[in-house]
Design a protein around this motif. Structure first.
Motif, PDB file in Angstrom:
ATOM      1  N   GLU A  59      -8.342 -60.014  25.170  1.00 30.28           N
ATOM      2  CA  GLU A  59      -6.791 -60.454  25.289  1.00 30.28           C
ATOM      3  C   GLU A  59      -6.129 -61.221  26.539  1.00 30.28           C
ATOM      4  O   GLU A  59      -4.959 -61.493  26.446  1.00 30.28           O
ATOM      5  CB  GLU A  59      -6.107 -59.044  25.276  1.00 30.28           C
ATOM      6  N   VAL A  77      -0.590 -60.479  19.770  1.00 27.66           N
ATOM      7  CA  VAL A  77      -0.550 -60.865  18.335  1.00 27.66           C
ATOM      8  C   VAL A  77       0.714 -61.105  17.580  1.00 27.66           C
ATOM      9  O   VAL A  77       1.697 -60.514  17.577  1.00 27.66           O
ATOM     10  CB  VAL A  77      -1.413 -59.763  17.590  1.00 27.66           C
ATOM     11  N   VAL A  87      -2.427 -65.503  17.485  1.00 24.83           N
ATOM     12  CA  VAL A  87      -1.924 -65.170  18.950  1.00 24.83           C
ATOM     13  C   VAL A  87      -1.154 -66.238  19.658  1.00 24.83           C
ATOM     14  O   VAL A  87      -0.830 -67.298  19.504  1.00 24.83           O
ATOM     15  CB  VAL A  87      -3.163 -64.949  19.857  1.00 24.83           C
ATOM     16  N   THR A 145      -9.398 -65.715  16.450  1.00 23.72           N
ATOM     17  CA  THR A 145      -8.018 -66.037  16.680  1.00 23.72           C
ATOM     18  C   THR A 145      -7.542 -67.340  16.483  1.00 23.72           C
ATOM     19  O   THR A 145      -8.375 -68.231  16.753  1.00 23.72           O
ATOM     20  CB  THR A 145      -7.519 -65.610  18.127  1.00 23.72           C
TER      21      THR A 145
END
Length: 178
Positions: A59, A77, A87, A145
């Motif tokens: 993250e 997100v 993201v 992502t």
């Protein structure tokens, strides 16, 4: 100094110890101010919030060490597609560290290790998309992502179609490379 020679780390005081998962272990820590600490574990970086919150290594988009401050940019997100999440960066947060110890090096190593294949692709109507695979501690496989350049509309059907193709190609390439 002697402790560093023999690979021993300073012990994390109980007042700074977050509620760790069963298989989570402390790797490094540093005080932030008088009554808080940043704590790096094998699962992520515990932030000195009330209550404490952990950012998984996957993250954290970026972490930089200036020699005095650790600056952390996390991603949130903002949407999802089939097999991936969209993201975007949250505002960076700075943590002044008077005695950083091994924390900056551990954060850098863990964030870097979490990044798998990453490619940037131009989009037909301008801008681009970065497709990134991340490794998540405690989870098998890659977490995919997409981060769009500023000005790209992720809800545009043409953008979504191209993005799905780009992610599918990246996933196929990662499977071949395994």
């Amino acid at each position: 100094m002697i402790m560093a020679l023999f690979g021993r780390h300073r012990r994390l005081p109980g007042r700074y110890r977050p509620e760790l998962e069963r298989d989570e272990r402390v790797l490094a820590w540093a005080e932030v101010g008088d009554n808080a600490a940043l704590v790096a574990t094998n699962r992520g970086l515990w932030l000195p919030l009330t209550p404490p919150a952990r950012l998984g290594w996957h993250e954290i988009h970026k972490a930089t060490w200036s020699g005095e401050k650790l600056e952390v940019t996390a991603a949130r997100v903002a949407g999802e597609g089939p097999g991936y999440e969209i993201v975007e960066d949250l505002p960076s947060v700075e943590f002044p560290l008077a005695q950083p110890g091994q924390l900056p090096a551990e954060v850098r190593a863990r964030v870097t290790r979490s990044v798998g294949p990453s490619t940037h692709h131009p989009l037909p109507d301008g801008g681009g998309a970065r497709v990134v695979a991340r490794r998540v501690p405690g989870r098998n496989g890659l977490y995919w992502t997409v981060r769009y350049d500023d000005g790209v509309d992720p809800d545009d059907p043409a953008v979504r179609e191209v993005t799905e193709q780009l992610v599918a190609q990246a996933r196929a390439g990662a499977e071949v490379g395994s």
